[in-house]
Motif scaffolding. Structure first.
Motif, short mmCIF file in Angstrom:
data_model
loop_
_atom_site.label_atom_id
_atom_site.label_comp_id
_atom_site.label_asym_id
_atom_site.label_seq_id
_atom_site.Cartn_x
_atom_site.Cartn_y
_atom_site.Cartn_z
N ASP A 1 53.70 48.70 58.63
CA ASP A 1 53.16 47.27 58.86
C ASP A 1 53.94 46.68 59.86
O ASP A 1 53.62 45.62 60.41
N GLU A 2 55.07 47.39 60.44
CA GLU A 2 55.81 47.05 61.65
C GLU A 2 55.38 47.44 62.76
O GLU A 2 55.95 47.50 63.90
N VAL A 3 54.31 48.38 62.91
CA VAL A 3 54.15 49.24 64.13
C VAL A 3 53.18 48.53 64.93
O VAL A 3 52.09 48.27 64.03
N PRO A 4 53.47 48.21 66.01
CA PRO A 4 52.25 47.47 66.71
C PRO A 4 51.01 48.43 67.14
O PRO A 4 51.10 49.54 67.26
N LEU A 5 49.72 47.93 66.87
CA LEU A 5 48.52 48.79 67.02
C LEU A 5 48.67 49.43 68.40
O LEU A 5 48.31 50.63 68.70
N ASP A 6 48.96 48.79 69.55
CA ASP A 6 49.15 49.36 71.00
C ASP A 6 50.04 50.65 70.86
O ASP A 6 49.70 51.51 71.58
N GLU B 1 61.97 59.20 57.85
CA GLU B 1 62.06 57.76 57.55
C GLU B 1 61.51 56.78 58.89
O GLU B 1 62.08 57.31 60.14
N GLY B 2 60.40 56.11 58.88
CA GLY B 2 60.08 55.26 59.85
C GLY B 2 59.51 55.90 61.14
O GLY B 2 59.50 55.59 62.16
N SER B 3 58.76 57.26 60.93
CA SER B 3 57.99 57.98 61.73
C SER B 3 56.68 57.96 61.84
O SER B 3 55.95 59.11 61.76
N VAL B 4 56.07 57.01 60.96
CA VAL B 4 54.78 57.33 60.72
C VAL B 4 53.72 57.52 61.74
O VAL B 4 52.85 58.39 61.74
#
Length: 244
Positions: A94-99, A146-149
């Motif tokens: 939810d913190e990953v910008p779409l671009d 972790e944090g590598s979606v």
């Protein structure tokens, strides 16, 4: 003389692999976006067996033109090292910008598809037909950090690409394998090490990038009657098993 085209050849594993294959006397195509960085890689070669191919792997037309140029100059493509990739943001989904998501997908998946597509089409039609595609997967093609979606999703998709190419390539003598590399000391890993230091965490176990290059060489030099389908090469003490 065999010919290999390496994407992401301007730095990291791609650059190290390029130098190794040049030292072996192969014809080597260096493909990446940064012309100056590719010139530095090519400038270290003491022979005329290197061809600089400036292209963005996520741009279909640029990829096609680069492969056309390599085939025209060299005559054939024996091996594609489908290596270009990026990590992207380290964050929860939810913190990953779409671009940023789209950028990682465009490079790691769309770009790898485009390069495999161009190589496959030429390998099935060249004389003698056939060739080898080596996809650079990752430990994250199996288990994530972790944090590598963004990175993890695309690398899982690469495994599907590898399996499909392996099956579809059989009638044309095209072999496809995947190398999953863990913690080779490259610029990408240096960033992860820096993050660990900043967070006061232990530095991850690492290995020299030459260990990864030796594995790529092993896969590339095999006869087309044999294939390394999947290979995992990693720092011995990295927590791959049970990493979660």
């Amino acid at each position: 003389m065999k010919a290999i085209l390496i994407t992401g050849a301007s730095s990291g594993i791609g650059c190290a692999a390029a130098q190794a294959f040049l030292d072996m006397g192969w014809q080597v195509g260096l493909l990446a976006r940064r012309a100056s960085a590719l010139a530095d890689v090519a400038g270290g070669a003491e022979n005329a067996h290197v061809l600089v191919l400036v292209a963005d792997v996520s741009d279909a037309e640029q990829v096609r033109e680069a492969f056309d140029l390599f085939q025209h100059r060299v005559g054939r493509i024996d091996v594609l090292f489908n290596n270009a990739g990026m990590f992207g943001p380290s964050a929860a989904i939810d913190e990953v910008p779409l671009d940023a998501w789209e950028q990682v997908v465009n490079v790691n998946l769309h770009g790898m598809f485009l390069c495999a597509r161009e190589a496959f089409g030429r390998m099935r039609r060249q004389d003698p037909k056939g060739g080898r595609i080596i996809n650079n997967g990752s430990i994250s093609a199996h288990v994530p950090r972790e944090g590598s979606v963004c990175y993890t999703v695309t690398k899982h998709a690469v495994t599907g690409l590898t399996r499909s190419l392996s099956l579809d390539g059989r009638p044309f003598d095209i072999a496809c394998g995947q190398i999953d590399i863990g913690n080779a000391r490259t610029d990408l890993l240096e960033d992860l090490v820096a993050r660990a230091r900043a967070a006061g965490q232990p530095e991850p176990a690492t290995m020299d990038v030459e260990s990864a290059v030796k594995a790529v060489r092993l896969m590339a030099e095999m006869p087309l009657s044999a294939n390394v389908q999947f290979m995992t090469v990693m720092a011995t003490k990295m927590p791959y098993i049970g990493r979660g």
